[in-house]
Design a protein around this motif. Structure first.
Motif, PDB file in Angstrom:
ATOM      1  N   LYS A  54       0.773  -1.232  -0.088  1.00 10.17           N
ATOM      2  CA  LYS A  54       0.037   0.146   0.017  1.00 10.17           C
ATOM      3  C   LYS A  54       0.868   1.295   0.108  1.00 10.17           C
ATOM      4  CE  LYS A  54      -3.721   2.100   2.671  1.00 10.17           C
ATOM      5  NZ  LYS A  54      -4.695   2.200   3.732  1.00 10.17           N
TER       6      LYS A  54
ATOM      7  N   GLU B 125       0.943   4.064  -2.774  1.00  9.44           N
ATOM      8  CA  GLU B 125       0.729   5.546  -2.615  1.00  9.44           C
ATOM      9  C   GLU B 125       1.852   6.352  -3.207  1.00  9.44           C
ATOM     10  OE1 GLU B 125      -1.852   7.109  -1.144  1.00  9.44           O
ATOM     11  OE2 GLU B 125      -2.932   5.475  -0.396  1.00  9.44           O
TER      12      GLU B 125
ATOM     13  N   THR C  14      -5.207   3.511  -7.175  1.00  5.86           N
ATOM     14  CA  THR C  14      -6.421   3.762  -6.171  1.00  5.86           C
ATOM     15  C   THR C  14      -7.151   2.589  -6.043  1.00  5.86           C
ATOM     16  OG1 THR C  14      -6.618   6.411  -6.521  1.00  5.86           O
ATOM     17  CG2 THR C  14      -8.366   5.115  -5.849  1.00  5.86           C
TER      18      THR C  14
ATOM     19  N   ILE D 254      -4.941   0.191  -4.136  1.00  7.55           N
ATOM     20  CA  ILE D 254      -4.944   0.387  -2.798  1.00  7.55           C
ATOM     21  C   ILE D 254      -6.360  -0.056  -2.153  1.00  7.55           C
ATOM     22  CG2 ILE D 254      -5.133   2.117  -1.129  1.00  7.55           C
ATOM     23  CD1 ILE D 254      -3.160   3.569  -3.070  1.00  7.55           C
TER      24      ILE D 254
ATOM     25  N   GLU E 239      -7.234  -2.768   0.784  1.00  8.08           N
ATOM     26  CA  GLU E 239      -7.925  -2.272   2.061  1.00  8.08           C
ATOM     27  C   GLU E 239      -9.152  -3.421   2.317  1.00  8.08           C
ATOM     28  OE1 GLU E 239      -9.146   1.753   1.166  1.00  8.08           O
ATOM     29  OE2 GLU E 239      -7.071   2.345   2.004  1.00  8.08           O
TER      30      GLU E 239
END
Length: 142
Positions: free
Chosen positions: A100, A104, A118, A121, A125
């Motif tokens: 992650k 980023e 995005t 990620i 999550e």
């Protein structure tokens, strides 16, 4: 060779030949004086070649690790895609937090990759949230 009215046979060809050689030597010399690259490529390209052509994943992973960490230690710019590739490698190894963080960084440094980063990620999550819920449900008495 006979000389007729100040003209040597083949003299013009020799002159053109030497001029072409001079231009080629000058061009070769200037190519060696190129400007430094924007990014620290390290062995990133060699690693990609090893991974996808030679199918040597272990060596490619080492090249990728060395490239990213050498650039960070020397305060150089990491090439586009390197953080994403390294993040995917960490994801495959189960290091979701590291993956992650790499995604980023890629998203921040290269905004054109933000849509893909995005999504990656969000998948991490969801995967970590699902794992946390499974662990909590197993810990609760029934």
């Amino acid at each position: 060779m006979q000389r007729r009215h100040g003209y040597y046979p083949g003299g013009v060809l020799r002159l053109v030949y030497f001029q072409c050689c001079g231009v080629i030597i000058l061009a070769a010399g200037l190519i060696g004086c190129g400007t430094p690259t924007i990014y620290h490529w390290g062995k990133f390209e060699s690693g990609l070649y090893d991974r996808y052509v030679n199918e040597d994943h272990a060596q490619a992973d080492i090249y990728l690790f060395e490239t990213v960490h050498a650039a960070e230690q020397q305060n150089l710019r990491v090439p586009p895609g390197a953080y994403a590739d390294y993040g995917f490698l960490l994801f495959q190894r189960g290091d979701y937090d590291g993956a992650k963080a790499c995604f980023e960084k890629e998203k921040h440094l290269f905004p054109e990759s933000s849509a893909l980063m995005t999504q990656l990620i969000e998948r991490i999550e969801k995967k970590t949230a699902g794992t946390t819920k499974d662990n909590q449900s197993q810990a609760m008495p029934r």
